[in-house]
Design a protein around this motif. Structure first.
Motif, PDB file in Angstrom:
ATOM      1  N   ASP A 364      -7.408  -5.650  -3.631  1.00  0.00           N
ATOM      2  CA  ASP A 364      -7.626  -4.218  -2.621  1.00  0.00           C
ATOM      3  C   ASP A 364      -6.509  -2.771  -2.830  1.00  0.00           C
ATOM      4  N   VAL A 365      -7.180  -2.998  -4.355  1.00  0.00           N
ATOM      5  CA  VAL A 365      -5.984  -1.678  -5.075  1.00  0.00           C
ATOM      6  C   VAL A 365      -6.807  -0.364  -4.391  1.00  0.00           C
ATOM      7  N   ARG A 366      -6.052   0.387  -4.214  1.00  0.00           N
ATOM      8  CA  ARG A 366      -6.520   2.080  -3.398  1.00  0.00           C
ATOM      9  C   ARG A 366      -5.679   3.033  -3.583  1.00  0.00           C
ATOM     10  N   VAL A 367      -5.710   4.211  -3.887  1.00  0.00           N
ATOM     11  CA  VAL A 367      -5.553   5.242  -4.566  1.00  0.00           C
ATOM     12  C   VAL A 367      -4.177   6.175  -3.430  1.00  0.00           C
ATOM     13  N   GLY A 368      -3.391   5.649  -3.528  1.00  0.00           N
ATOM     14  CA  GLY A 368      -2.456   5.927  -3.053  1.00  0.00           C
ATOM     15  C   GLY A 368      -1.142   5.119  -3.142  1.00  0.00           C
ATOM     16  N   VAL A 393      -1.353   4.425   6.286  1.00  0.00           N
ATOM     17  CA  VAL A 393      -2.698   4.186   7.829  1.00  0.00           C
ATOM     18  C   VAL A 393      -3.790   4.796   7.034  1.00  0.00           C
ATOM     19  N   GLY A 394      -3.927   6.233   6.321  1.00  0.00           N
ATOM     20  CA  GLY A 394      -5.303   7.004   6.711  1.00  0.00           C
ATOM     21  C   GLY A 394      -6.164   6.308   5.346  1.00  0.00           C
ATOM     22  N   SER A 395      -5.564   5.664   4.542  1.00  0.00           N
ATOM     23  CA  SER A 395      -5.778   5.130   3.281  1.00  0.00           C
ATOM     24  C   SER A 395      -7.638   4.486   3.174  1.00  0.00           C
ATOM     25  N   VAL A 396      -8.368   4.311   2.500  1.00  0.00           N
ATOM     26  CA  VAL A 396      -9.819   4.169   2.184  1.00  0.00           C
ATOM     27  C   VAL A 396     -10.116   3.111   1.084  1.00  0.00           C
ATOM     28  N   PRO A 397     -10.358   2.644   1.209  1.00  0.00           N
ATOM     29  CA  PRO A 397     -11.058   0.989   0.049  1.00  0.00           C
ATOM     30  C   PRO A 397     -12.497   2.088  -0.970  1.00  0.00           C
ATOM     31  N   THR A 398     -11.353   1.374  -1.989  1.00  0.00           N
ATOM     32  CA  THR A 398     -11.785   2.314  -3.806  1.00  0.00           C
ATOM     33  C   THR A 398     -13.491   1.509  -3.512  1.00  0.00           C
ATOM     34  N   ASP A 399     -14.086   2.766  -3.776  1.00  0.00           N
ATOM     35  CA  ASP A 399     -15.869   2.614  -3.670  1.00  0.00           C
ATOM     36  C   ASP A 399     -15.973   2.609  -5.253  1.00  0.00           C
ATOM     37  N   TYR A 400     -16.266   1.007  -5.611  1.00  0.00           N
ATOM     38  CA  TYR A 400     -16.297   1.649  -7.508  1.00  0.00           C
ATOM     39  C   TYR A 400     -17.434   2.777  -7.629  1.00  0.00           C
TER      40      TYR A 400
END
Length: 665
Positions: A364-368, A393-400
């Protein structure tokens, strides 16, 4: 002998002895001033009397030879890499694999410290150093003899009962104290300090001026001897013999009778590694008996009789700024994490691999995110986790990504495969240049004077679009390119022309057919003898070739079913590339042993084990490491392993002598 010659010989012998006492034994017997005065006297005498020149004189230590291009040299004996282990369980599993081959016999282990430096192979003939070659790709490396001669712990001539010819392997290292002193000097002169001893040692070997190398406090620690009929029975004896002949062999190695003793050695040095004068990153464990080593043999990449135990990997946390996507030569997409720079294992890490879409989803790696970074095997950085306590809190999952980042073609993902692929094989720039870069690489066509950057430039300028285009280039076309002088343009064209001599199996590997690595290319070349016969083979026929599975067979037939691929191959053929096994090679090859599997065990008188292996393969047979019901013959030499003999007899496998085998062919 004249008085002058006698004086020169006397000074050389005295300086050699003092050098050994100081740099190998760490026990100086004269002052630095006295040593320097004797060296100066010898230099003056040699300068006045060049007729007494000796390439291994102590005066060679000061350097002065300039090497513009380091020649590529093939190793007589391949330099294998080691399998890694990270736990007691790994070592115990390795021991079980050993026992499965050797049977229930006692096995001793030699434990040595794993020096963190640049691998080196030194060749000695009649007691004199004749060549020093870097590891390279294991099959061939760079000749750095002039630079290595300046390293004081490398003996230029040997003492005692050494074999007439052998290779000795070791690591070129920079001791901590010398590295710290070098860096202090750089800081004092306003220069950036070097990052770590290992990279600095490796870089030193490729300096063009050997007198600059001589100024660096490099050392060479030796650990392995290879050659034919050396008369050495154990690895521990290797270390003792090398030490006796004049090599610097650290004294920390220990002979262990069990894996529990091995782990005691590992645990002892993991807590004391920082007390050593040089850096280590683990322990190397080797089966002590040379005979047992020969019984165990090798995998495609590593000896089965040795294992590297790597100390716990250093970890760091840093910010993941962005994720970018790279396209490989096969179209495979690799996601890359672009990080806030962080110091890890002595180097600044800015990027790390994220492997594939599944790995991103699993972690579950995300930018930020703040992520944990490790060096996989302490070489390639990788992300191993996320610090969820610091996630925004505002991070969103990475879309490949769904489209290729280079050519915008929609990506595909085949069933059962982890990676996404760009299917635009002939229109995606990184795939085109990647295939050409693979084609020219050292293990493939080995085109001197042509590197990755030049390939990119040639493609960008519209001069090449596939690897067959290389053979249509002229000096006039490449001369206007950036950073291309007259001589380098000439070298490039000469290098391309010389590659026409590369044998068929390497050309086949160079074509870049998916799943066709060096070993598979050799098998296919040996089986089909020419590109025409291989192109005509069906998937079913290919599957019948030993060790060629359905995946490889389909990949080969798919490659040749493509008209553009066959057109390129036809062009290569017209340009004189070796697309069949040469008549000279075929003269020595037969199918006499086709379908036969051989196990080689013991010591032989008329041929060496390597020669025996080649004779089997040249006659269509296959060499396997362990006895099974599929084994056709065991070639039994002197001192054959008792466990192999018992197993062969139980399975009714014929035991044949060296003479029986030679008569067979």
């Amino acid at each position: 002998m004249s008085a002058i010659q006698h004086k020169i010989e006397e000074l050389r012998e005295t300086l050699k002895k003092h050098n050994y006492n100081y740099y190998v034994l760490d026990h100086p017997t004269v002052t630095d001033y006295e040593f320097d005065m004797m060296l100066k006297e010898l230099q003056e005498l040699e300068g006045k009397h060049p007729e007494f020149y000796d390439p291994n004189s102590p005066t060679m230590r000061v350097g002065g030879e300039v090497t513009k291009n380091f020649e590529t040299v093939a190793h007589d004996f391949r330099m294998y890499s080691l399998d890694n282990s990270y736990s007691k369980e790994d070592i115990e599993d390795w021991e079980k694999r050993i026992q499965r081959v050797l049977g229930d016999v006692p096995v001793e282990y030699t434990c040595e410290l794993k020096y963190d430096g640049a691998s080196m192979s030194l060749t000695y003939e009649n007691g004199s150093l004749v060549r020093a070659v870097t590891r390279g790709d294991g099959f061939q490396g760079d000749d750095v003899t002039a630079n290595v001669k300046t390293i004081r712990s490398v003996p230029l001539t040997l003492n005692g009962d050494y074999p007439p010819k052998f290779e000795i392997r070791g690591e070129i290292i920079l001791p901590r104290e010398g590295f710290a002193k070098m860096n202090q000097e750089r800081i004092d002169s306003g220069e950036e300090p070097y990052m770590n001893p290992r990279n600095t040692a490796s870089g030193s070997l490729k300096l063009q001026d050997s007198s600059e190398v001589a100024k660096r406090p490099l050392e060479c620690l030796l650990y392995s001897i290879v050659g034919e009929r050396l008369g050495i029975d154990t690895q521990f004896q290797v270390l003792e013999s090398a030490r006796r002949w004049g090599f610097k062999v650290p004294g920390e190695a220990k002979l262990c009778k069990s894996t529990s003793e091995v782990m005691e050695f590992v645990e002892y040095w993991e807590t004391r590694k920082n007390d050593l004068p040089y850096e280590i990153d683990g322990v190397v464990v080797k089966v002590n008996s040379v005979q047992q080593q020969e019984e165990l043999g090798y995998t495609a990449k590593s000896p089965r009789w040795a294992m590297a135990y790597k100390f716990k990997t250093e970890q760091a946390s840093t910010l993941l700024n962005t994720i970018s996507y790279q396209v490989g030569r096969t179209g495979a997409i690799t996601p890359v994490a672009n990080l806030e720079p962080v110091l890890l294992g002595g180097t600044i890490v800015k990027r790390a691999s994220l492997h594939n879409a599944d790995q991103i989803e699993k972690l579950d790696v995300r930018v930020g995110d703040t992520v944990f970074v490790e060096k996989g095997g302490e070489i390639i950085p990788k992300i191993v986790g996320v610090d969820f306590t610091r996630r925004d809190v505002g991070s969103v999952p990475t879309d490949y990504i769904t489209d290729c980042p280079e050519c915008n073609t929609e990506l595909i993902r085949k069933e059962g495969e982890a990676q996404h692929y760009c299917p635009n094989y002939y229109g995606c720039p990184p795939q085109i240049t990647g295939r050409i870069q693979h084609f020219i690489s050292r293990k493939a066509m080995d085109i001197e004077g042509l590197g990755g950057e030049t390939v990119e430039l040639l493609y960008k300028e519209g001069l090449i679009n596939d690897y067959a285009d290389l053979y249509e280039l002229t000096k006039e076309q490449v001369l206007p390119l950036e950073r291309m002088a007259d001589k380098s343009a000439e070298n490039l064209i000469t290098g391309i022309e010389k590659s026409k001599e590369i044998p068929f199996e390497r050309v086949l590997y160079a074509l870049g057919i998916r799943f066709v690595g060096e070993t598979v290319a050799k098998k296919l070349a040996r089986e089909y003898k020419s590109i025409e016969k291989l192109m005509a083979a069906s998937t079913e026929e290919l599957i019948n070739v030993d060790e060629i599975g359905e995946k490889i067979a389909e990949s080969v037939t798919d490659f040749f079913a493509n008209e553009q691929n066959t057109a390129i191959v036809n062009r290569l053929q017209k340009h004189g590339i070796q697309l069949e096994i040469s008549a000279e090679s075929l003269q020595n090859q037969t199918d006499k042993l086709k379908g036969c599997n051989f196990v080689i065990s013991g010591v032989f008188e008329k041929v060496t084990r390597n020669e025996l292996k080649k004779l089997i393969e040249d006659n269509g047979g296959k060499v396997v490491s362990s006895i099974s019901s599929k084994t056709s013959f065991v070639v039994a030499g002197d001192k054959m392993g008792p466990s192999k003999k018992d197993k062969a007899e139980k399975l009714n496998i014929p035991l044949i002598s060296e003479d029986d085998f030679l008569e067979m062919i």
